[in-house]
Design a protein around this motif. Structure first.
Motif, PDB file in Angstrom:
ATOM      1  N   ARG A   1      39.207  41.199  24.273  1.00  0.00           N
ATOM      2  CA  ARG A   1      39.088  42.549  24.827  1.00  0.00           C
ATOM      3  C   ARG A   1      39.832  42.648  26.153  1.00  0.00           C
ATOM      4  NH1 ARG A   1      34.358  44.294  26.582  1.00  0.00           N
ATOM      5  NH2 ARG A   1      34.890  46.478  26.239  1.00  0.00           N
ATOM      6  N   ALA A   2      39.738  41.579  26.960  1.00  0.00           N
ATOM      7  CA  ALA A   2      40.412  41.587  28.259  1.00  0.00           C
ATOM      8  C   ALA A   2      41.927  41.654  28.089  1.00  0.00           C
ATOM      9  CB  ALA A   2      40.024  40.358  29.073  1.00  0.00           C
ATOM     10  N   VAL A   3      42.436  40.925  27.094  1.00  0.00           N
ATOM     11  CA  VAL A   3      43.881  40.928  26.852  1.00  0.00           C
ATOM     12  C   VAL A   3      44.347  42.319  26.436  1.00  0.00           C
ATOM     13  CG1 VAL A   3      45.694  40.044  25.341  1.00  0.00           C
ATOM     14  CG2 VAL A   3      44.021  38.471  26.323  1.00  0.00           C
ATOM     15  N   VAL A   4      43.592  42.942  25.528  1.00  0.00           N
ATOM     16  CA  VAL A   4      43.948  44.290  25.077  1.00  0.00           C
ATOM     17  C   VAL A   4      43.835  45.285  26.234  1.00  0.00           C
ATOM     18  CG1 VAL A   4      43.324  46.175  23.523  1.00  0.00           C
ATOM     19  CG2 VAL A   4      43.268  43.808  22.717  1.00  0.00           C
ATOM     20  N   GLY A   5      42.719  45.187  26.980  1.00  0.00           N
ATOM     21  CA  GLY A   5      42.548  46.085  28.118  1.00  0.00           C
ATOM     22  C   GLY A   5      43.629  45.900  29.160  1.00  0.00           C
ATOM     23  N   GLU A   6      43.994  44.637  29.413  1.00  0.00           N
ATOM     24  CA  GLU A   6      45.067  44.341  30.371  1.00  0.00           C
ATOM     25  C   GLU A   6      46.374  44.997  29.941  1.00  0.00           C
ATOM     26  OE1 GLU A   6      47.300  42.537  33.451  1.00  0.00           O
ATOM     27  OE2 GLU A   6      45.125  42.514  33.207  1.00  0.00           O
ATOM     28  N   ALA A   7      46.696  44.871  28.656  1.00  0.00           N
ATOM     29  CA  ALA A   7      47.955  45.432  28.160  1.00  0.00           C
ATOM     30  C   ALA A   7      47.959  46.951  28.279  1.00  0.00           C
ATOM     31  CB  ALA A   7      48.178  45.006  26.714  1.00  0.00           C
ATOM     32  N   ARG A   8      46.848  47.588  27.914  1.00  0.00           N
ATOM     33  CA  ARG A   8      46.803  49.048  27.918  1.00  0.00           C
ATOM     34  C   ARG A   8      46.779  49.604  29.342  1.00  0.00           C
ATOM     35  NH1 ARG A   8      45.332  51.744  23.293  1.00  0.00           N
ATOM     36  NH2 ARG A   8      44.078  53.235  24.472  1.00  0.00           N
ATOM     37  N   VAL A   9      46.033  48.949  30.227  1.00  0.00           N
ATOM     38  CA  VAL A   9      45.990  49.412  31.623  1.00  0.00           C
ATOM     39  C   VAL A   9      47.319  49.137  32.314  1.00  0.00           C
ATOM     40  CG1 VAL A   9      44.899  49.057  33.867  1.00  0.00           C
ATOM     41  CG2 VAL A   9      43.492  49.201  31.804  1.00  0.00           C
ATOM     42  N   SER A  10      47.882  47.949  32.080  1.00  0.00           N
ATOM     43  CA  SER A  10      49.153  47.593  32.720  1.00  0.00           C
ATOM     44  C   SER A  10      50.294  48.504  32.268  1.00  0.00           C
ATOM     45  CB  SER A  10      49.503  46.131  32.422  1.00  0.00           C
ATOM     46  OG  SER A  10      48.554  45.262  32.999  1.00  0.00           O
ATOM     47  N   SER A  11      50.215  48.984  31.029  1.00  0.00           N
ATOM     48  CA  SER A  11      51.261  49.892  30.555  1.00  0.00           C
ATOM     49  C   SER A  11      51.311  51.164  31.390  1.00  0.00           C
ATOM     50  CB  SER A  11      51.021  50.242  29.087  1.00  0.00           C
ATOM     51  OG  SER A  11      49.867  51.046  28.924  1.00  0.00           O
TER      52      SER A  11
ATOM     53  N   LEU B   1      42.127  59.027  28.830  1.00  0.00           N
ATOM     54  CA  LEU B   1      40.724  58.836  29.184  1.00  0.00           C
ATOM     55  C   LEU B   1      40.275  57.420  28.850  1.00  0.00           C
ATOM     56  CD1 LEU B   1      39.223  62.224  27.919  1.00  0.00           C
ATOM     57  CD2 LEU B   1      39.495  61.507  30.291  1.00  0.00           C
ATOM     58  N   SER B   2      40.721  56.915  27.712  1.00  0.00           N
ATOM     59  CA  SER B   2      40.367  55.551  27.320  1.00  0.00           C
ATOM     60  C   SER B   2      40.949  54.534  28.288  1.00  0.00           C
ATOM     61  CB  SER B   2      40.865  55.272  25.896  1.00  0.00           C
ATOM     62  OG  SER B   2      40.526  53.973  25.483  1.00  0.00           O
ATOM     63  N   ASN B   3      42.192  54.747  28.734  1.00  0.00           N
ATOM     64  CA  ASN B   3      42.812  53.848  29.704  1.00  0.00           C
ATOM     65  C   ASN B   3      41.975  53.744  30.969  1.00  0.00           C
ATOM     66  OD1 ASN B   3      46.204  54.842  28.883  1.00  0.00           O
ATOM     67  ND2 ASN B   3      45.027  53.128  28.144  1.00  0.00           N
TER      68      ASN B   3
ATOM     69  N   ASP C   1      40.577  49.715  39.669  1.00  0.00           N
ATOM     70  CA  ASP C   1      41.524  49.997  38.590  1.00  0.00           C
ATOM     71  C   ASP C   1      41.447  51.446  38.143  1.00  0.00           C
ATOM     72  OD1 ASP C   1      42.832  47.637  38.465  1.00  0.00           O
ATOM     73  OD2 ASP C   1      42.380  47.228  36.367  1.00  0.00           O
ATOM     74  N   ARG C   2      40.242  51.994  38.124  1.00  0.00           N
ATOM     75  CA  ARG C   2      40.122  53.409  37.756  1.00  0.00           C
ATOM     76  C   ARG C   2      40.861  54.290  38.764  1.00  0.00           C
ATOM     77  NH1 ARG C   2      33.885  53.082  35.829  1.00  0.00           N
ATOM     78  NH2 ARG C   2      34.297  52.820  33.595  1.00  0.00           N
ATOM     79  N   LEU C   3      40.724  53.942  40.037  1.00  0.00           N
ATOM     80  CA  LEU C   3      41.453  54.696  41.059  1.00  0.00           C
ATOM     81  C   LEU C   3      42.961  54.508  40.899  1.00  0.00           C
ATOM     82  CD1 LEU C   3      39.253  54.031  44.222  1.00  0.00           C
ATOM     83  CD2 LEU C   3      39.472  56.170  42.960  1.00  0.00           C
ATOM     84  N   ASN C   4      43.385  53.271  40.635  1.00  0.00           N
ATOM     85  CA  ASN C   4      44.817  52.993  40.477  1.00  0.00           C
ATOM     86  C   ASN C   4      45.399  53.702  39.260  1.00  0.00           C
ATOM     87  OD1 ASN C   4      44.872  51.346  42.750  1.00  0.00           O
ATOM     88  ND2 ASN C   4      44.428  49.498  41.576  1.00  0.00           N
TER      89      ASN C   4
END
Length: 579
Positions: free
Chosen positions: A300-310, A116-118, A91-94
């Motif tokens: 946390r996973a839901v929030v992280g999913e939303a922020r990364v998916s954005s 950076l947070s993403n 995910d970091r690479l993506n």
């Protein structure tokens, strides 16, 4: 979660298998204890004697179960960890690839701290649930085996003990609902804190020179305190729920022991069955908590999913064509009816109906007051963004029809702000290109950088440090010019790229550049009178429009705005040494 399990299906399957084996052997451990109680311990109390065969059999059974359980725990943690860290790495690479793919207009809407947070905290939060997930799945298998085994031993005691589990799941559900908004707030504040820190570090010169240390410290402290309060709020909720969730299985064990003792005294149950069921609930209680860990990570996973998916789902990108630049040397640049508005202010035109032509190998100076649209025009020519109307053509080809490789190979931009990587001089100039020593030194000579580079401790191998802070502004600009010229561009764009150089150094570089037989078509944002005089053509911008265009003599003779602008600049700036 399913997408992560699918991506790492083999390792995830191994982690789950190990967890299931651990679950079954946990049940087996309780069964062995019950058997040992009936066959070795009870006879010893009742008869004062027991058989050595029963003792050795119980010891051997405990040993085998413990050994295999240990291996299962190792496998679950090892394979589960591999799954988690692989998902985080991917995910970091993506996310990083998305950052590179997304246009500059998108980046301007997002703070560096948020990005950076993403790529860091949000990615870790997205897949954090995979650490306890294999254990939770194995616990399901363990629960099924445990319930079957306990029902076979004593139905009444099993039903009494199982009453605690619906309460446990209910408590976990309430816990998740209470924690979700608190964790979402904490994630957001982490991004804000990162943004504030990045701004403070990036603007260290401004902060130090203007004595803003206390104000910046207070700004950082304010967000840090908000994050502290958010984390304390999360901790309060955990402090309420954790003891309750911990107590439920223990209360079930207590109930089983009390009722089981009565049933044994009444002859309704065997002592081994009571010990087996009580021990089962004891050892099952901890794995069952893995459901709580999964539920605890879900917000946390839901929030992280939303922020990364954005970021990953963002589809705004520069669309490239399939054409190549037709010529191998300098090419004509044709700007036709170009208009542009910034995305954050679409009602206001930053550029309006711009049209001009730059002959191959010539130099055109873009002149105008602050806010006239010079840098915006350069960003369109560099295709950092596309015009709302009109087109830009290189060698007769619309830049939107060029491949990305063709365009970046044809154009080199030297922006106002020079960026130096924390790497060697050679790496900063070449940026991955294979350049011979002679070619590199020739370009450094042309931009008058060779002398000061040779005086550095390790010459071309000298590490310049973050942002090249050990260099003067003029030295950094010369390295940036060399970085552009070493690519032998067909079009060179200079956005006030020589502002930190001495006037005579600037003129010497531009004269040497123009004298080369392979000199690129050059478009330069210029202020100095002597620099502008070197241009074959001058385009005067005012309020995003071309007010006049022609040679320096033409504009000086007929444009009051041009004379006032250039003369005022030279009077104000003078012959100042900016190095």
């Amino acid at each position: 979660m399913w997408s992560g399990a699918k991506r790492e299906r083999v390792m995830f399957a191994l982690a789950v298998t190990a967890s299931v084996v651990f679950g079954f052997l946990t049940v087996a451990d309780a069964w062995v204890l019950g058997w040992a109680t009936d066959e070795a311990i009870v006879p010893a109390f009742q008869n004062g004697d027991t058989t050595s065969a029963a003792i050795w059999a119980a010891a051997f059974a405990f040993l085998i179960v413990a050994l295999i359980r240990t291996l299962a725990v190792i496998g679950r943690r090892l394979f589960g960890g591999i799954v988690y860290y692989r998902l985080v790495r991917d995910d970091r690479l993506n996310v990083t690839r998305a950052y590179v793919r997304l246009p500059l207009s998108w980046h301007r809407k997002h703070s560096t701290g948020s990005l950076l947070s993403n790529a860091n905290a949000d990615v870790e939060a997205r897949w954090g649930v995979f650490m306890p997930l294999p254990m939770a799945i194995g616990t399901v298998a363990m629960m099924i085996a445990a319930i079957v085994t306990m029902l076979a031993a004593d139905v009444v005691l099993t039903i009494v003990g199982l009453v605690s589990f619906p309460l446990l799941f209910l408590a976990n559900g309430i816990y998740q609902r209470w924690q979700a908004p608190r964790i979402a707030l904490a994630q957001q504040l982490r991004a804000e804190l990162s943004s504030v820190a990045h701004e403070s570090f990036d603007g260290a010169l401004v902060v130090k020179s203007l004595g803003r240390e206390a104000a910046e410290t207070q700004r950082f402290a304010r967000v840090s305190e908000q994050l502290r309060d958010a984390n304390v709020s999360i901790g309060r909720v955990r402090a309420v729920f954790d003891p309750f969730i911990e107590a439920l299985p223990n209360l079930a064990v207590l109930a089983v022991i009390v009722l089981g003792t009565a049933r044994v005294l009444n002859g309704q149950a065997a002592a081994g069955d009571v010990v087996q069921i009580a021990f089962m609930f004891t050892v099952v209680a901890m794995p069952v908590r893995s459901f709580g860990w999964v539920l605890g990570e879900l917000p946390r996973a839901v929030v992280g999913e939303a922020r990364v998916s954005s970021v990953l789902n963002e589809r705004s990108q520069m669309v490239w064509g399939t054409d190549s630049v037709p010529a191998s040397g300098p090419v004509e640049v044709l700007v036709t009816d170009v208009s542009y508005s910034h995305p954050d202010d679409p009602a206001t035109r930053a550029l309006t109906d711009l049209s001009f032509t730059v002959a191959p190998g010539s130099v055109t100076a873009i002149v105008g007051s602050t806010g006239s649209g010079k840098s915006t025009l350069i960003s369109l020519l560099a295709r950092l963004t596309d015009p709302d109307a009109g087109d830009v053509r290189f060698g007769g080809v619309d830049v939107r029809n060029l491949t990305q490789t063709a365009f970046t190979g044809a154009v080199a931009l030297v922006p106002q702000a020079t960026f130096i990587f924390d790497d060697t001089v050679r790496a900063n100039v070449c940026l991955g290109l294979e350049i011979s020593e002679d070619e590199l030194l020739e370009v450094l000579e042309l931009v008058q950088a060779r002398t000061f580079i040779e005086q550095l401790p390790d010459g071309l191998g000298t590490v310049l440090g973050e942002r090249g802070t050990s260099l003067s502004g003029g030295q950094r600009q010369r390295i940036a010019l060399a970085r552009a010229l070493v690519r032998k561009p067909q079009v060179l764009l200079l956005d006030d790229a020589t502002s930190a150089l001495d006037p005579h150094v600037e003129q010497a570089i531009l004269r040497a550049l123009g004298a080369r037989k392979d000199a690129p078509t050059t478009i330069v944002v210029a202020y100095r009178k002597a620099t502008i005089a070197l241009a074959d053509q001058i385009v005067l911008l005012a309020a995003g429009q071309i007010e006049d265009a022609g040679t320096e003599a033409d504009l000086r003779s007929r444009s009051v705005r041009y004379r006032d602008l250039v003369d005022a600049y030279d009077v104000a700036r003078g012959e100042v040494d900016h190095e």
